[in-house]
Design an enzyme around this catalytic site. Structure first.
Site, mmCIF file in Angstrom:
data_model
loop_
_atom_site.group_PDB
_atom_site.id
_atom_site.type_symbol
_atom_site.label_atom_id
_atom_site.label_comp_id
_atom_site.label_asym_id
_atom_site.label_seq_id
_atom_site.Cartn_x
_atom_site.Cartn_y
_atom_site.Cartn_z
ATOM 1 N N GLY A 25 0.739 -1.226 0.009
ATOM 2 C CA GLY A 25 0.003 -0.039 -0.006
ATOM 3 C C GLY A 25 0.858 1.352 0.038
ATOM 4 O O GLY A 25 0.376 2.366 -0.519
ATOM 5 N N GLY A 27 3.966 1.656 -1.417
ATOM 6 C CA GLY A 27 4.730 1.764 -2.583
ATOM 7 C C GLY A 27 5.489 0.405 -3.235
ATOM 8 O O GLY A 27 4.836 -0.481 -3.012
ATOM 9 N N THR A 29 9.144 -1.938 -3.565
ATOM 10 C CA THR A 29 10.708 -2.159 -2.908
ATOM 11 C C THR A 29 11.592 -3.053 -4.125
ATOM 12 O O THR A 29 11.008 -3.921 -4.692
ATOM 13 C CB THR A 29 10.495 -3.258 -1.720
ATOM 14 O OG1 THR A 29 9.681 -2.565 -0.786
ATOM 15 C CG2 THR A 29 12.211 -3.257 -0.971
ATOM 16 N N LYS A 45 13.390 1.445 -1.286
ATOM 17 C CA LYS A 45 12.014 1.529 -0.917
ATOM 18 C C LYS A 45 11.218 2.953 -1.638
ATOM 19 O O LYS A 45 11.899 3.927 -1.115
ATOM 20 C CB LYS A 45 11.760 1.858 0.375
ATOM 21 C CG LYS A 45 12.167 0.159 1.121
ATOM 22 C CD LYS A 45 11.767 0.383 2.666
ATOM 23 C CE LYS A 45 12.382 -1.224 3.259
ATOM 24 N NZ LYS A 45 11.116 -2.401 2.835
ATOM 25 N N ASP A 147 5.975 -1.948 13.250
ATOM 26 C CA ASP A 147 5.421 -2.839 12.396
ATOM 27 C C ASP A 147 6.307 -4.136 12.453
ATOM 28 O O ASP A 147 6.715 -4.905 11.670
ATOM 29 C CB ASP A 147 5.738 -2.232 11.004
ATOM 30 C CG ASP A 147 4.816 -3.102 9.983
ATOM 31 O OD1 ASP A 147 4.073 -3.812 10.082
ATOM 32 O OD2 ASP A 147 5.231 -2.842 8.752
#
Length: 503
Positions: A25, A27, A29, A45, A147
């Site tokens: 969501g 972008g 990598t 990224k 995260d």
């Protein structure tokens, strides 16, 4: 939306794009090589804006770069180096050290497949003692990861200690500065950063994160390693953790994990150092008094807390979500009952299809699936089926799980699978022929068993059929039921299979 960068493209006259290795969501990598450092491998990224307004993008750069510089100051052997922050043609990039290895979600899956067992108590303790100093390091610098999950902890090849990757701090800042103000309410915006099942309630509901939020997520990782079951399989209808029935471990260690998993942030450990001390005490002493063990259990929150009282007092609307989850679990309508599907008509006009999609979403993201479904319908009551599925996919933070969910729905709607579901719901008994001769029945058994026991399902089913190839469907079900240690879940599995009208 910017197009994907093609391999061979040179970024900032230095970083040569090799291939895309991830997309979500926020972008994309890429794997790249640093032409200024002898083509050393690195990760780039790209954060893709959700707006095309140049003034918003321009104002965002300073904020974005300021946040990235915080991460650039991190110097720890178990955290990838942040090498650069770039802006080029309105694109925002972060360049990081490339970690060549596997994440612990992959390691756990391979371990279960090859060895038939998850991580031991000793191994998980050692893993925590390797990870906790990393949390202590970043928390001492007022950085919260936001995260943490098994997908974001890697074991590099030829190294013994795990590495923490993919910090959510830049994702959060990126969301704040590039999302349009009216796009989502704050509670939903905050839930974007972090993984459902791993992230604590205060983060998913309110977007608030504390050091104890990372501690919660780390504990979820630990119980998943111990049980080889995904988080949503370890939470009951009341959103309480029920993982201890799946594993036998030292009670003192279990109490440590339970305190890390406390629902209210103030009831958890407030620093990684506290847990390190407790774990070391646990390793150095074999006997503990009841008073010492009970001291680990969650205490009532104090009034003089820095965390907003509204969060500790409301128990996070637990009853409402519990009811949502019960509704989804009770809706056992199979896909054959959905009827003819019109992809252009509003999905709300086909409640049976809606129930099916909701049930599948819950199997991927856990109890919060119902929240995503309700929010999407409230925002777009006349949304068509395909657009509805697309929005749900975008709402799943984990790109891999999002793609798996999309594939599951699209495959299930194909005529072949609708035929399978039709046979499942027919009133014809399966008979006494060997279960192994009925692939549709075995497929359904595997799917249902996986939802109750996790990755072990395929091993249990294969071993059972290898040892008893002539079992009838009814005998196979009874044998599989005996393999589920939790009696309640065993009965639920049996009921789900009995809907096939086994004679």
């Amino acid at each position: 939306m910017f197009a994907e960068i093609n391999p061979g493209t040179l970024i900032n006259n230095r970083y040569l794009i090799e291939k895309i290795i991830g997309q979500g969501g926020f972008g994309r990598t890429y794997l790249a090589s640093d032409t200024h450092r002898f083509n050393e491998a690195c990760v780039i990224k790209e954060f893709v804006p959700t707006t095309t307004k140049e003034d918003i993008i321009r104002k965002s750069r300073d904020l974005f770069e300021r946040e990235a510089k915080v991460l650039y100051q991190i110097q720890h052997p178990q955290i990838p180096k942040f090498m650069a922050c770039l802006t080029e043609n309105q694109r925002l990039f972060i360049v990081q050290e490339y970690i060549d290895g596997k994440n612990y979600a992959q390691i756990l899956s391979e371990r279960v497949s090859h060895k038939g067992r998850p991580f031991s108590e000793t191994e998980v303790k050692e893993w925590l003692l390797n990870m906790l100093p990393v949390l202590e390091y970043i928390h001492d610098r007022n950085i919260i990861h936001r995260d943490i999950s098994l997908d974001n902890v890697m074991l590099p090849h030829n190294q013994s200690k795990p590495v923490l990757i993919d910090f959510g701090v830049v994702k959060e800042k990126f969301t704040q500065i590039l999302s349009t103000p009216s796009s989502l309410p704050q509670s939903v915006q905050g839930s974007v950063v972090g993984k459902i099942g791993y992230s604590p309630p205060e983060q998913l509901r309110f977007g608030n994160s504390y050091p104890s939020s990372d501690i919660y997520a780390l504990a979820v990782c630990a119980v998943v390693l111990l049980t080889a079951r995904m988080p949503y399989m370890l939470i009951d209808d009341s959103l309480n953790w029920q993982w201890r029935s799946y594993v036998r471990i030292n009670n003192f260690f279990a109490c440590i994990l339970e305190k890390m998993l406390a629902e209210v942030p103030t009831e958890r450990y407030q620093s990684a150092q506290e847990i390190i001390i407790e774990l070391n005490n646990n390793n150095n002493n074999s006997l503990f008094s009841f008073g010492r063990i009970s001291s680990l259990l969650p205490k009532k929150p104090q009034n003089n807390t820095s965390i907003p009282p509204a969060q500790t007092g409301q128990k996070l609307d637990r009853n409402r979500d519990s009811e949502d989850l019960r509704v989804l679990k009770d809706l056992e309508q199979k896909l054959s009952q959905v009827g003819e599907i019109d992809t252009e008509s509003p999905v709300s006009l086909n409640p049976k299809l809606l129930d099916f999609i909701g049930q599948e979403l819950t199997s991927f993201v856990g109890p919060f699936g119902s929240v995503l479904v309700k929010h999407t319908l409230e925002q777009s009551p006349q949304i068509a089926q395909q657009e509805f599925i697309d929005k749900l996919v975008k709402a799943i933070p984990d790109a891999q799980k999002a793609q798996e969910f999309r594939n599951r729905i699209q495959v299930s709607l194909q005529p072949k699978y609708r035929k399978i579901h039709n046979s499942i719901n027919s009133q014809q008994p399966l008979g006494n022929a060997p279960a192994i001769s009925n692939p549709e029945f075995l497929e359904h058994c595997l799917r249902e068993l996986t939802s109750f026991v996790g990755p072990f399902a395929s091993i249990i089913l294969e071993d059972t059929l290898d040892q008893h190839p002539n079992l009838t469907p009814k005998q196979l079900v009874e044998t599989l039921v005996a393999e589920i240690p939790n009696q309640q879940r065993a009965e639920q599995f049996k009921e789900s299979i009995n809907k096939l009208n086994i004679s």
